[in-house]
Design a protein around this motif. Structure first.
Motif, PDB file in Angstrom:
ATOM      1  N   LYS A  61      37.408  46.073  90.832  1.00 37.41           N
ATOM      2  CA  LYS A  61      36.633  45.145  91.664  1.00 37.41           C
ATOM      3  C   LYS A  61      37.521  44.466  92.698  1.00 37.41           C
ATOM      4  O   LYS A  61      37.149  44.340  93.860  1.00 37.41           O
ATOM      5  CB  LYS A  61      35.942  44.102  90.786  1.00 37.41           C
ATOM      6  N   ALA A  62      38.695  44.034  92.277  1.00 30.12           N
ATOM      7  CA  ALA A  62      39.614  43.334  93.173  1.00 30.12           C
ATOM      8  C   ALA A  62      40.160  44.248  94.264  1.00 30.12           C
ATOM      9  O   ALA A  62      40.462  43.798  95.377  1.00 30.12           O
ATOM     10  CB  ALA A  62      40.772  42.733  92.375  1.00 30.12           C
ATOM     11  N   SER A  63      40.280  45.543  93.979  1.00 30.96           N
ATOM     12  CA  SER A  63      40.911  46.476  94.925  1.00 30.96           C
ATOM     13  C   SER A  63      40.174  46.565  96.256  1.00 30.96           C
ATOM     14  O   SER A  63      40.770  46.952  97.261  1.00 30.96           O
ATOM     15  CB  SER A  63      41.035  47.868  94.294  1.00 30.96           C
ATOM     16  N   LYS A  64      38.910  46.195  96.289  1.00 33.12           N
ATOM     17  CA  LYS A  64      38.152  46.251  97.546  1.00 33.12           C
ATOM     18  C   LYS A  64      38.704  45.289  98.602  1.00 33.12           C
ATOM     19  O   LYS A  64      38.487  45.487  99.787  1.00 33.12           O
ATOM     20  CB  LYS A  64      36.677  45.963  97.276  1.00 33.12           C
ATOM     21  N   THR A  65      39.405  44.263  98.162  1.00 29.80           N
ATOM     22  CA  THR A  65      39.940  43.268  99.109  1.00 29.80           C
ATOM     23  C   THR A  65      41.452  43.372  99.276  1.00 29.80           C
ATOM     24  O   THR A  65      42.047  42.518  99.923  1.00 29.80           O
ATOM     25  CB  THR A  65      39.574  41.841  98.649  1.00 29.80           C
ATOM     26  N   TRP A  66      42.081  44.389  98.690  1.00 28.52           N
ATOM     27  CA  TRP A  66      43.526  44.539  98.783  1.00 28.52           C
ATOM     28  C   TRP A  66      43.944  44.953 100.192  1.00 28.52           C
ATOM     29  O   TRP A  66      43.185  45.639 100.893  1.00 28.52           O
ATOM     30  CB  TRP A  66      44.022  45.589  97.799  1.00 28.52           C
ATOM     31  N   PRO A  67      45.155  44.586 100.584  1.00 34.13           N
ATOM     32  CA  PRO A  67      45.679  45.049 101.877  1.00 34.13           C
ATOM     33  C   PRO A  67      45.949  46.555 101.841  1.00 34.13           C
ATOM     34  O   PRO A  67      46.049  47.152 100.773  1.00 34.13           O
ATOM     35  CB  PRO A  67      46.985  44.258 102.040  1.00 34.13           C
ATOM     36  N   THR A 109      45.188  56.353 103.627  1.00 32.58           N
ATOM     37  CA  THR A 109      45.195  54.898 103.537  1.00 32.58           C
ATOM     38  C   THR A 109      45.333  54.524 102.074  1.00 32.58           C
ATOM     39  O   THR A 109      44.576  55.003 101.227  1.00 32.58           O
ATOM     40  CB  THR A 109      43.891  54.303 104.111  1.00 32.58           C
ATOM     41  N   VAL A 110      46.308  53.667 101.786  1.00 31.75           N
ATOM     42  CA  VAL A 110      46.577  53.243 100.417  1.00 31.75           C
ATOM     43  C   VAL A 110      46.266  51.754 100.299  1.00 31.75           C
ATOM     44  O   VAL A 110      46.730  50.952 101.108  1.00 31.75           O
ATOM     45  CB  VAL A 110      48.060  53.491 100.040  1.00 31.75           C
ATOM     46  N   TYR A 111      45.465  51.403  99.298  1.00 32.61           N
ATOM     47  CA  TYR A 111      45.166  50.002  98.984  1.00 32.61           C
ATOM     48  C   TYR A 111      46.133  49.581  97.884  1.00 32.61           C
ATOM     49  O   TYR A 111      46.181  50.219  96.839  1.00 32.61           O
ATOM     50  CB  TYR A 111      43.728  49.866  98.482  1.00 32.61           C
ATOM     51  N   TYR A 112      46.897  48.519  98.105  1.00 33.17           N
ATOM     52  CA  TYR A 112      47.881  48.107  97.103  1.00 33.17           C
ATOM     53  C   TYR A 112      47.628  46.669  96.661  1.00 33.17           C
ATOM     54  O   TYR A 112      47.127  45.841  97.409  1.00 33.17           O
ATOM     55  CB  TYR A 112      49.312  48.271  97.634  1.00 33.17           C
ATOM     56  N   ASP A 113      47.993  46.408  95.429  1.00 32.76           N
ATOM     57  CA  ASP A 113      47.820  45.088  94.820  1.00 32.76           C
ATOM     58  C   ASP A 113      48.846  44.139  95.432  1.00 32.76           C
ATOM     59  O   ASP A 113      50.049  44.376  95.325  1.00 32.76           O
ATOM     60  CB  ASP A 113      48.029  45.195  93.311  1.00 32.76           C
ATOM     61  N   PRO A 114      48.408  43.063  96.079  1.00 34.21           N
ATOM     62  CA  PRO A 114      49.360  42.135  96.705  1.00 34.21           C
ATOM     63  C   PRO A 114      50.248  41.423  95.688  1.00 34.21           C
ATOM     64  O   PRO A 114      51.352  40.994  96.030  1.00 34.21           O
ATOM     65  CB  PRO A 114      48.471  41.148  97.458  1.00 34.21           C
ATOM     66  N   ALA A 115      49.804  41.340  94.430  1.00 29.55           N
ATOM     67  CA  ALA A 115      50.611  40.693  93.387  1.00 29.55           C
ATOM     68  C   ALA A 115      51.611  41.654  92.754  1.00 29.55           C
ATOM     69  O   ALA A 115      52.620  41.218  92.210  1.00 29.55           O
ATOM     70  CB  ALA A 115      49.703  40.110  92.307  1.00 29.55           C
ATOM     71  N   ASP A 116      51.332  42.955  92.808  1.00 24.89           N
ATOM     72  CA  ASP A 116      52.212  43.973  92.234  1.00 24.89           C
ATOM     73  C   ASP A 116      52.103  45.218  93.106  1.00 24.89           C
ATOM     74  O   ASP A 116      51.205  46.037  92.918  1.00 24.89           O
ATOM     75  CB  ASP A 116      51.819  44.266  90.788  1.00 24.89           C
ATOM     76  N   HIS A 117      53.013  45.371  94.037  1.00 27.38           N
ATOM     77  CA  HIS A 117      52.938  46.445  95.027  1.00 27.38           C
ATOM     78  C   HIS A 117      52.999  47.839  94.416  1.00 27.38           C
ATOM     79  O   HIS A 117      52.651  48.812  95.073  1.00 27.38           O
ATOM     80  CB  HIS A 117      54.050  46.281  96.069  1.00 27.38           C
ATOM     81  N   ALA A 118      53.433  47.965  93.182  1.00 33.64           N
ATOM     82  CA  ALA A 118      53.507  49.271  92.522  1.00 33.64           C
ATOM     83  C   ALA A 118      52.135  49.756  92.066  1.00 33.64           C
ATOM     84  O   ALA A 118      51.968  50.918  91.707  1.00 33.64           O
ATOM     85  CB  ALA A 118      54.453  49.211  91.328  1.00 33.64           C
ATOM     86  N   ILE A 119      51.134  48.897  92.085  1.00 30.63           N
ATOM     87  CA  ILE A 119      49.771  49.276  91.706  1.00 30.63           C
ATOM     88  C   ILE A 119      48.998  49.540  92.988  1.00 30.63           C
ATOM     89  O   ILE A 119      48.894  48.670  93.854  1.00 30.63           O
ATOM     90  CB  ILE A 119      49.095  48.169  90.877  1.00 30.63           C
ATOM     91  N   ALA A 120      48.489  50.766  93.092  1.00 33.44           N
ATOM     92  CA  ALA A 120      47.775  51.150  94.305  1.00 33.44           C
ATOM     93  C   ALA A 120      46.648  52.110  93.966  1.00 33.44           C
ATOM     94  O   ALA A 120      46.601  52.689  92.882  1.00 33.44           O
ATOM     95  CB  ALA A 120      48.738  51.805  95.288  1.00 33.44           C
ATOM     96  N   VAL A 121      45.748  52.285  94.935  1.00 34.46           N
ATOM     97  CA  VAL A 121      44.595  53.152  94.753  1.00 34.46           C
ATOM     98  C   VAL A 121      44.181  53.695  96.116  1.00 34.46           C
ATOM     99  O   VAL A 121      44.401  53.043  97.142  1.00 34.46           O
ATOM    100  CB  VAL A 121      43.449  52.380  94.054  1.00 34.46           C
ATOM    101  N   LEU A 122      43.621  54.900  96.129  1.00 32.26           N
ATOM    102  CA  LEU A 122      43.154  55.497  97.380  1.00 32.26           C
ATOM    103  C   LEU A 122      41.694  55.173  97.660  1.00 32.26           C
ATOM    104  O   LEU A 122      41.293  55.057  98.809  1.00 32.26           O
ATOM    105  CB  LEU A 122      43.350  57.014  97.359  1.00 32.26           C
ATOM    106  N   GLU A 123      40.891  55.058  96.609  1.00 34.26           N
ATOM    107  CA  GLU A 123      39.464  54.762  96.748  1.00 34.26           C
ATOM    108  C   GLU A 123      39.172  53.480  95.970  1.00 34.26           C
ATOM    109  O   GLU A 123      39.023  53.514  94.754  1.00 34.26           O
ATOM    110  CB  GLU A 123      38.628  55.934  96.232  1.00 34.26           C
ATOM    111  N   PRO A 124      39.116  52.344  96.673  1.00 33.93           N
ATOM    112  CA  PRO A 124      38.917  51.067  95.969  1.00 33.93           C
ATOM    113  C   PRO A 124      37.486  50.920  95.453  1.00 33.93           C
ATOM    114  O   PRO A 124      36.579  51.613  95.898  1.00 33.93           O
ATOM    115  CB  PRO A 124      39.214  50.039  97.063  1.00 33.93           C
ATOM    116  N   GLY A 125      37.323  50.015  94.506  1.00 36.21           N
ATOM    117  CA  GLY A 125      36.000  49.723  93.971  1.00 36.21           C
ATOM    118  C   GLY A 125      35.791  50.300  92.589  1.00 36.21           C
ATOM    119  O   GLY A 125      36.685  50.891  91.991  1.00 36.21           O
ATOM    120  N   VAL A 126      34.562  50.122  92.105  1.00 35.66           N
ATOM    121  CA  VAL A 126      34.181  50.544  90.760  1.00 35.66           C
ATOM    122  C   VAL A 126      33.372  51.836  90.842  1.00 35.66           C
ATOM    123  O   VAL A 126      32.457  51.942  91.651  1.00 35.66           O
ATOM    124  CB  VAL A 126      33.359  49.439  90.059  1.00 35.66           C
TER     125      VAL A 126
END
Length: 186
Positions: A43-49, A121-138
């Motif tokens: 859910k949070a990944s939709k707003t990640w940088p 395009t990679v969406y990454y967690d601003p709190a932990d840059h090692a966590i990333a996803v290509l397709e954000p959301g649920v």
């Protein structure tokens, strides 16, 4: 023979109770330690940088258990991205893509979207840059561990509560039978 039957019944109750609590424990781990954090992260990944990345590996992985002739499949995509001058590699296409299915076409479709050397395009967690996803959301598969955990929890609760309920019922029935002779004597 009656004491042997009672002993076997007690062993059976203890076994069902043990399995019930084991199912509750496993269900809790799956639902609340794995499933719920995965859902929250999805859910949070939709707003990640986002940053640009590149696909390093892209293939369908086949999994076959030793006791089965059928296979399950999952997409395996490895990508590299950079945040604040530091390189990272990720393997998460969407949260829940690590669930293998018997449907190979789903994995093949994913692989076609992410061929090797493609810019992404990679969406990454601003709190932990090692966590990333290509397709954000649920996605549907994001719910797998949470729902599977609740299946185990439900079965465990049903097993344990049935033994406890029967024990309480026997206790109250036994208590009522013991009171009856005492009341008639008085």
């Amino acid at each position: 023979m009656n004491s042997r039957h009672n002993r076997m019944t007690n062993v059976g109750r203890k076994l069902v109770m043990f399995l019930g609590f084991l199912f509750i424990f496993v269900g809790y781990i799956l639902a609340y330690e794995k499933g719920l954090p995965l859902l929250d992260r999805a859910k949070a990944s939709k707003t990640w940088p986002t940053v640009e990345g590149v696909v390093l590996e892209s293939r369908v992985e086949s999994h076959r258990s030793s006791n089965s002739s059928s296979s399950t499949y999952s997409p395996h995509v490895v990508y590299r991205y950079q945040v604040e001058g530091k390189d990272f590699e990720g393997e998460t296409v969407w949260f829940g893509n690590d669930v293998s299915t018997s449907d190979r076409t789903m994995s093949e479709e994913t692989i076609r979207k992410y061929p090797v050397k493609q810019n992404i395009t990679v969406y990454y967690d601003p709190a932990d840059h090692a966590i990333a996803v290509l397709e954000p959301g649920v996605f549907k598969t994001t719910y797998f561990f949470y729902l599977f955990g609740w299946l185990f929890l439900g079965l465990g609760i049903l097993m344990a509560s049935s033994v406890l309920f029967r024990s309480l019922l026997r206790l109250f029935r036994g208590g009522a039978e013991m009171q009856t002779p005492a009341e008639s004597a008085g």
